[in-house]
Scaffold this motif. Structure first.
Motif, PDB file in Angstrom:
ATOM      1  N   ILE A  68      46.968 -29.215  -9.315  1.00 12.58           N
ATOM      2  CA  ILE A  68      45.734 -28.498  -9.006  1.00 12.58           C
ATOM      3  C   ILE A  68      44.704 -28.995 -10.011  1.00 12.58           C
ATOM      4  N   THR A  69      43.623 -29.514  -9.500  1.00 16.67           N
ATOM      5  CA  THR A  69      42.606 -30.041 -10.403  1.00 16.67           C
ATOM      6  C   THR A  69      41.636 -28.924 -10.804  1.00 16.67           C
ATOM      7  N   PHE A  70      40.976 -29.130 -11.907  1.00 23.58           N
ATOM      8  CA  PHE A  70      39.975 -28.181 -12.383  1.00 23.58           C
ATOM      9  C   PHE A  70      38.596 -28.652 -11.924  1.00 23.58           C
ATOM     10  N   PRO A  71      37.648 -27.723 -11.791  1.00 23.35           N
ATOM     11  CA  PRO A  71      36.287 -28.166 -11.490  1.00 23.35           C
ATOM     12  C   PRO A  71      35.809 -29.121 -12.592  1.00 23.35           C
ATOM     13  N   ALA A  72      34.958 -30.059 -12.246  1.00 24.22           N
ATOM     14  CA  ALA A  72      34.507 -31.074 -13.206  1.00 24.22           C
ATOM     15  C   ALA A  72      33.879 -30.444 -14.447  1.00 24.22           C
ATOM     16  N   ASP A  73      33.216 -29.303 -14.252  1.00 25.19           N
ATOM     17  CA  ASP A  73      32.532 -28.675 -15.386  1.00 25.19           C
ATOM     18  C   ASP A  73      33.385 -27.558 -16.002  1.00 25.19           C
ATOM     19  N   HIS A  74      34.697 -27.601 -15.772  1.00 25.23           N
ATOM     20  CA  HIS A  74      35.560 -26.544 -16.311  1.00 25.23           C
ATOM     21  C   HIS A  74      35.519 -26.571 -17.842  1.00 25.23           C
ATOM     22  N   PRO A  75      35.312 -25.402 -18.471  1.00 29.37           N
ATOM     23  CA  PRO A  75      35.157 -25.376 -19.935  1.00 29.37           C
ATOM     24  C   PRO A  75      36.419 -25.745 -20.704  1.00 29.37           C
ATOM     25  N   ALA A  76      37.609 -25.602 -20.105  1.00 29.14           N
ATOM     26  CA  ALA A  76      38.843 -25.953 -20.822  1.00 29.14           C
ATOM     27  C   ALA A  76      39.462 -27.170 -20.154  1.00 29.14           C
ATOM     28  N   LYS A  77      39.867 -28.148 -20.966  1.00 32.65           N
ATOM     29  CA  LYS A  77      40.432 -29.379 -20.415  1.00 32.65           C
ATOM     30  C   LYS A  77      41.928 -29.461 -20.722  1.00 32.65           C
ATOM     31  N   PRO A  78      42.736 -29.846 -19.718  1.00 33.28           N
ATOM     32  CA  PRO A  78      44.162 -29.986 -20.004  1.00 33.28           C
ATOM     33  C   PRO A  78      44.397 -31.133 -20.984  1.00 33.28           C
ATOM     34  N   GLY A  79      45.444 -31.005 -21.785  1.00 29.73           N
ATOM     35  CA  GLY A  79      45.774 -32.063 -22.734  1.00 29.73           C
ATOM     36  C   GLY A  79      45.236 -31.790 -24.126  1.00 29.73           C
ATOM     37  N   ALA A  80      44.207 -30.971 -24.221  1.00 32.64           N
ATOM     38  CA  ALA A  80      43.615 -30.681 -25.530  1.00 32.64           C
ATOM     39  C   ALA A  80      44.247 -29.422 -26.122  1.00 32.64           C
ATOM     40  N   GLY A  81      45.578 -29.409 -26.152  1.00 34.93           N
ATOM     41  CA  GLY A  81      46.273 -28.266 -26.714  1.00 34.93           C
ATOM     42  C   GLY A  81      46.427 -27.153 -25.695  1.00 34.93           C
ATOM     43  N   PRO A  82      47.112 -26.075 -26.074  1.00 34.30           N
ATOM     44  CA  PRO A  82      47.342 -24.989 -25.127  1.00 34.30           C
ATOM     45  C   PRO A  82      46.032 -24.328 -24.720  1.00 34.30           C
ATOM     46  N   MET A  83      45.935 -24.008 -23.432  1.00 33.93           N
ATOM     47  CA  MET A  83      44.694 -23.407 -22.932  1.00 33.93           C
ATOM     48  C   MET A  83      44.860 -21.906 -22.800  1.00 33.93           C
ATOM     49  N   ARG A  84      43.840 -21.206 -23.248  1.00 39.31           N
ATOM     50  CA  ARG A  84      43.868 -19.743 -23.197  1.00 39.31           C
ATOM     51  C   ARG A  84      43.252 -19.260 -21.881  1.00 39.31           C
ATOM     52  N   CYS A  85      43.970 -19.540 -20.792  1.00 39.29           N
ATOM     53  CA  CYS A  85      43.458 -19.210 -19.454  1.00 39.29           C
ATOM     54  C   CYS A  85      43.016 -17.759 -19.335  1.00 39.29           C
ATOM     55  N   LEU A  86      43.887 -16.867 -19.814  1.00 39.23           N
ATOM     56  CA  LEU A  86      43.631 -15.438 -19.596  1.00 39.23           C
ATOM     57  C   LEU A  86      42.541 -14.893 -20.508  1.00 39.23           C
ATOM     58  N   PHE A  87      42.109 -15.714 -21.472  1.00 36.57           N
ATOM     59  CA  PHE A  87      40.980 -15.312 -22.303  1.00 36.57           C
ATOM     60  C   PHE A  87      39.722 -15.269 -21.443  1.00 36.57           C
ATOM     61  N   CYS A  88      39.634 -16.184 -20.482  1.00 32.74           N
ATOM     62  CA  CYS A  88      38.449 -16.232 -19.610  1.00 32.74           C
ATOM     63  C   CYS A  88      38.733 -15.637 -18.236  1.00 32.74           C
ATOM     64  N   HIS A  89      39.894 -15.976 -17.659  1.00 28.99           N
ATOM     65  CA  HIS A  89      40.226 -15.475 -16.314  1.00 28.99           C
ATOM     66  C   HIS A  89      41.022 -14.190 -16.455  1.00 28.99           C
ATOM     67  N   LYS A  90      40.379 -13.091 -16.164  1.00 28.77           N
ATOM     68  CA  LYS A  90      41.023 -11.793 -16.346  1.00 28.77           C
ATOM     69  C   LYS A  90      42.040 -11.549 -15.239  1.00 28.77           C
ATOM     70  N   ILE A  91      43.052 -10.821 -15.593  1.00 25.35           N
ATOM     71  CA  ILE A  91      44.038 -10.352 -14.610  1.00 25.35           C
ATOM     72  C   ILE A  91      43.340  -9.276 -13.782  1.00 25.35           C
ATOM     73  N   SER A  92      43.284  -9.487 -12.462  1.00 21.70           N
ATOM     74  CA  SER A  92      42.598  -8.490 -11.626  1.00 21.70           C
ATOM     75  C   SER A  92      43.461  -7.241 -11.478  1.00 21.70           C
ATOM     76  N   LYS A  93      42.766  -6.126 -11.288  1.00 17.26           N
ATOM     77  CA  LYS A  93      43.498  -4.854 -11.221  1.00 17.26           C
ATOM     78  C   LYS A  93      44.044  -4.618  -9.823  1.00 17.26           C
TER      79      LYS A  93
END
Ligand code: HEC
Ligand code: HEC
Length: 93
Positions: A68-93
């Protein structure tokens, strides 16, 4: 009591502070983690008391920038260490 020069200055500063606050907060735009079979186990993990930091590394099983690719302007890039996905993408209720 008339409103003097100093009062207007004070009102102006308060108004500016409120305006900046509204501008930087804005509506929440970042997409939430979907509630579907692919993501259900992460909702369950959080509910079971796992921290976001413990759940984050699992996202790359699919979101690795290849399967699954990320949008070109995605603020976090794979490969640059562990990504804190849930810091930005909240778990929906
Ligand atoms: C089993 C594979 C899988 C795993 C693991 C996974 N995802 Fe997904 N995710 C998907 C698929 C498939 C889509 C839809 C892909 C697309 O739109 O191209 C998706 C879409 C998304 C979206 C976009 C939702 C939208 O509304 O468009 C977000 C945000 C997301 N995932 C976050 C996460 C996070 C955060 C994690 C880790 C907690 C995670 N995903 C783990 C498969 C997975
Ligand atoms: C620094 C904040 C940040 C981090 C960290 C982050 N994202 Fe994002 N992500 C965003 C923003 C902002 C967007 C673009 C707005 C949107 O669509 O939610 C985005 C978009 C996405 C999309 C595309 C959504 C769509 O439009 O279909 C997916 C999928 C996604 N992110 C998954 C992830 C996953 C998985 C991780 C962890 C590996 C991650 N993100 C880490 C901020 C972040």
């Amino acid at each position: 009591m008339a409103i003097g020069k100093r009062d207007w200055l004070f009102i102006g500063i308060v108004a500016a502070v409120i305006a900046i606050f509204v501008l930087i907060s804005g509506p929440e735009k970042t997409k939430r983690v979907p509630k579907n079979p692919d993501h259900q186990r992460f909702h369950d993990m959080i509910k079971a008391g796992k921290t976001k930091k413990e759940v984050d590394p699992h996202c790359a099983e699919c979101h690795d920038g290849v399967k699954i690719t990320f949008p070109a302007d995605h603020p976090a890039k794979p490969g640059a260490g562990p990504m804190r996905c849930l810091f930005c993408h909240k778990i929906s209720k």
